[in-house]
Design a protein around this motif. Structure first.
Motif, PDB file in Angstrom:
ATOM      1  N   CYS A  32      -8.365  -5.621 -61.509  1.00  0.00           N
ATOM      2  CA  CYS A  32      -9.073  -5.502 -60.231  1.00  0.00           C
ATOM      3  C   CYS A  32      -8.364  -4.575 -59.247  1.00  0.00           C
ATOM      4  N   GLY A  33      -7.259  -3.981 -59.679  1.00  0.00           N
ATOM      5  CA  GLY A  33      -6.532  -3.063 -58.805  1.00  0.00           C
ATOM      6  C   GLY A  33      -5.822  -3.786 -57.677  1.00  0.00           C
ATOM      7  N   GLU A  34      -5.483  -3.025 -56.639  1.00  0.00           N
ATOM      8  CA  GLU A  34      -4.707  -3.587 -55.534  1.00  0.00           C
ATOM      9  C   GLU A  34      -5.525  -4.468 -54.588  1.00  0.00           C
ATOM     10  N   MET A  35      -6.809  -4.284 -54.556  1.00  0.00           N
ATOM     11  CA  MET A  35      -7.683  -5.100 -53.701  1.00  0.00           C
ATOM     12  C   MET A  35      -7.165  -5.162 -52.256  1.00  0.00           C
ATOM     13  N   ASN A  36      -6.814  -4.008 -51.712  1.00  0.00           N
ATOM     14  CA  ASN A  36      -6.360  -3.871 -50.321  1.00  0.00           C
ATOM     15  C   ASN A  36      -5.013  -4.529 -50.029  1.00  0.00           C
ATOM     16  N   VAL A  37      -4.233  -4.828 -51.064  1.00  0.00           N
ATOM     17  CA  VAL A  37      -2.886  -5.384 -50.871  1.00  0.00           C
ATOM     18  C   VAL A  37      -1.915  -4.451 -51.606  1.00  0.00           C
ATOM     19  N   PRO A  38      -1.311  -3.501 -50.894  1.00  0.00           N
ATOM     20  CA  PRO A  38      -0.427  -2.532 -51.548  1.00  0.00           C
ATOM     21  C   PRO A  38       0.706  -3.180 -52.340  1.00  0.00           C
ATOM     22  N   ARG A  50     -14.501  -8.607 -62.514  1.00  0.00           N
ATOM     23  CA  ARG A  50     -14.058  -8.191 -61.183  1.00  0.00           C
ATOM     24  C   ARG A  50     -14.847  -8.866 -60.074  1.00  0.00           C
ATOM     25  N   SER A  51     -16.136  -9.080 -60.267  1.00  0.00           N
ATOM     26  CA  SER A  51     -16.967  -9.666 -59.210  1.00  0.00           C
ATOM     27  C   SER A  51     -16.989 -11.194 -59.237  1.00  0.00           C
ATOM     28  N   ASP A  52     -16.369 -11.806 -60.245  1.00  0.00           N
ATOM     29  CA  ASP A  52     -16.288 -13.270 -60.272  1.00  0.00           C
ATOM     30  C   ASP A  52     -15.304 -13.743 -59.205  1.00  0.00           C
ATOM     31  N   ALA A  53     -15.593 -14.889 -58.622  1.00  0.00           N
ATOM     32  CA  ALA A  53     -14.713 -15.450 -57.601  1.00  0.00           C
ATOM     33  C   ALA A  53     -13.329 -15.711 -58.180  1.00  0.00           C
ATOM     34  N   ALA A  54     -12.336 -15.569 -57.342  1.00  0.00           N
ATOM     35  CA  ALA A  54     -10.949 -15.813 -57.748  1.00  0.00           C
ATOM     36  C   ALA A  54     -10.539 -17.249 -57.454  1.00  0.00           C
ATOM     37  N   HIS A  55     -11.513 -18.084 -57.169  1.00  0.00           N
ATOM     38  CA  HIS A  55     -11.226 -19.466 -56.797  1.00  0.00           C
ATOM     39  C   HIS A  55     -12.320 -20.372 -57.368  1.00  0.00           C
ATOM     40  N   GLY A  56     -12.101 -21.652 -57.268  1.00  0.00           N
ATOM     41  CA  GLY A  56     -13.095 -22.625 -57.714  1.00  0.00           C
ATOM     42  C   GLY A  56     -12.894 -23.046 -59.151  1.00  0.00           C
ATOM     43  N   ALA A  57     -13.753 -23.940 -59.585  1.00  0.00           N
ATOM     44  CA  ALA A  57     -13.659 -24.470 -60.944  1.00  0.00           C
ATOM     45  C   ALA A  57     -14.002 -23.393 -61.966  1.00  0.00           C
ATOM     46  N   GLY A  58     -13.387 -23.501 -63.133  1.00  0.00           N
ATOM     47  CA  GLY A  58     -13.679 -22.575 -64.220  1.00  0.00           C
ATOM     48  C   GLY A  58     -15.064 -22.821 -64.785  1.00  0.00           C
ATOM     49  N   LYS A  59     -15.578 -21.847 -65.519  1.00  0.00           N
ATOM     50  CA  LYS A  59     -16.933 -21.927 -66.084  1.00  0.00           C
ATOM     51  C   LYS A  59     -17.124 -23.148 -66.974  1.00  0.00           C
ATOM     52  N   ASN A  60     -16.088 -23.517 -67.703  1.00  0.00           N
ATOM     53  CA  ASN A  60     -16.167 -24.668 -68.596  1.00  0.00           C
ATOM     54  C   ASN A  60     -15.174 -25.753 -68.194  1.00  0.00           C
ATOM     55  N   GLU A 110     -18.013 -18.197 -48.837  1.00  0.00           N
ATOM     56  CA  GLU A 110     -18.757 -17.214 -49.631  1.00  0.00           C
ATOM     57  C   GLU A 110     -17.806 -16.358 -50.450  1.00  0.00           C
ATOM     58  N   ASN A 111     -16.581 -16.158 -49.948  1.00  0.00           N
ATOM     59  CA  ASN A 111     -15.607 -15.350 -50.688  1.00  0.00           C
ATOM     60  C   ASN A 111     -14.193 -15.783 -50.333  1.00  0.00           C
ATOM     61  N   ILE A 112     -13.258 -15.399 -51.173  1.00  0.00           N
ATOM     62  CA  ILE A 112     -11.868 -15.811 -51.014  1.00  0.00           C
ATOM     63  C   ILE A 112     -11.254 -15.224 -49.747  1.00  0.00           C
ATOM     64  N   GLY A 113     -11.795 -14.128 -49.255  1.00  0.00           N
ATOM     65  CA  GLY A 113     -11.289 -13.537 -48.022  1.00  0.00           C
ATOM     66  C   GLY A 113     -11.428 -14.472 -46.840  1.00  0.00           C
ATOM     67  N   GLN A 114     -12.521 -15.228 -46.784  1.00  0.00           N
ATOM     68  CA  GLN A 114     -12.716 -16.189 -45.700  1.00  0.00           C
ATOM     69  C   GLN A 114     -11.672 -17.301 -45.776  1.00  0.00           C
ATOM     70  N   TYR A 115     -11.367 -17.736 -46.980  1.00  0.00           N
ATOM     71  CA  TYR A 115     -10.317 -18.745 -47.186  1.00  0.00           C
ATOM     72  C   TYR A 115      -8.978 -18.198 -46.695  1.00  0.00           C
ATOM     73  N   ALA A 116      -8.684 -16.961 -47.039  1.00  0.00           N
ATOM     74  CA  ALA A 116      -7.426 -16.337 -46.631  1.00  0.00           C
ATOM     75  C   ALA A 116      -7.337 -16.241 -45.110  1.00  0.00           C
ATOM     76  N   ILE A 117      -8.429 -15.876 -44.458  1.00  0.00           N
ATOM     77  CA  ILE A 117      -8.443 -15.789 -42.993  1.00  0.00           C
ATOM     78  C   ILE A 117      -8.149 -17.151 -42.378  1.00  0.00           C
ATOM     79  N   GLY A 118      -8.659 -18.206 -42.998  1.00  0.00           N
ATOM     80  CA  GLY A 118      -8.411 -19.552 -42.504  1.00  0.00           C
ATOM     81  C   GLY A 118      -6.943 -19.950 -42.550  1.00  0.00           C
ATOM     82  N   LYS A 119      -6.163 -19.305 -43.400  1.00  0.00           N
ATOM     83  CA  LYS A 119      -4.734 -19.606 -43.521  1.00  0.00           C
ATOM     84  C   LYS A 119      -3.861 -18.674 -42.689  1.00  0.00           C
ATOM     85  N   THR A 120      -4.439 -17.664 -42.069  1.00  0.00           N
ATOM     86  CA  THR A 120      -3.658 -16.618 -41.411  1.00  0.00           C
ATOM     87  C   THR A 120      -2.703 -17.163 -40.349  1.00  0.00           C
ATOM     88  N   GLU A 121      -3.185 -18.016 -39.471  1.00  0.00           N
ATOM     89  CA  GLU A 121      -2.343 -18.496 -38.376  1.00  0.00           C
ATOM     90  C   GLU A 121      -1.114 -19.248 -38.894  1.00  0.00           C
TER      91      GLU A 121
END
Length: 131
Positions: A32-38, A50-60, A110-121
């Motif tokens: 997935c490359g650097e995904m905005n994190v150098p 690449r478009s699958d979520a990086a979080h949550g329960a696995g498919k099986n 909706e995406n892992i970015g929102q989760y990350a923002i919630g942890k920022t502070e």
């Protein structure tokens, strides 16, 4: 306290990046490359794209994991190590971090970015303590 996903950092020198990326993609990891994190190269476990979520329960129902090639000395790696060091040494801050993550796990993002923002502070507070 954590999301039910294991994050794995593989620390490498920059010179090893091409061969390490090839080794992971040859074993069906999705690059997935650097995904905005150098300096941090993300890979999805085999069976996830690449478009699958990086979080949550696995498919099986399997354990989800994210694998990262981390370039020695990059800011993302230093942050990971500083956060670990501070949390291991500060029970009160560790409890505060756990409370934040507990609150976040109740939210459907909706995406892992929102989760990350919630942890920022709290992460900034931990990193300030780390110096």
């Amino acid at each position: 306290m954590a999301k039910p996903v294991l994050d794995i950092d593989i620390i490498i020198p920059l010179s090893a990046l091409p061969s390490a990326r090839t080794a992971l993609t040859n074993t069906r990891y999705t690059d997935c490359g650097e995904m905005n994190v150098p300096g941090r190269f993300a890979f999805r476990q085999p069976g996830y794209g690449r478009s699958d979520a990086a979080h949550g329960a696995g498919k099986n129902g399997e354990l989800r994991y994210n694998t990262y090639l981390m370039i020695e000395g990059c800011v993302a790696l230093r942050n990971h190590l500083d956060i670990q060091r501070v949390l291991l040494g500060d029970p009160e801050l560790r409890e505060e971090y756990a409370r934040v993550k507990n609150e976040l796990k109740e939210i459907e993002f909706e995406n892992i970015g929102q989760y990350a923002i919630g942890k920022t502070e709290i992460l900034c507070k931990i990193l300030r303590k780390a110096g």
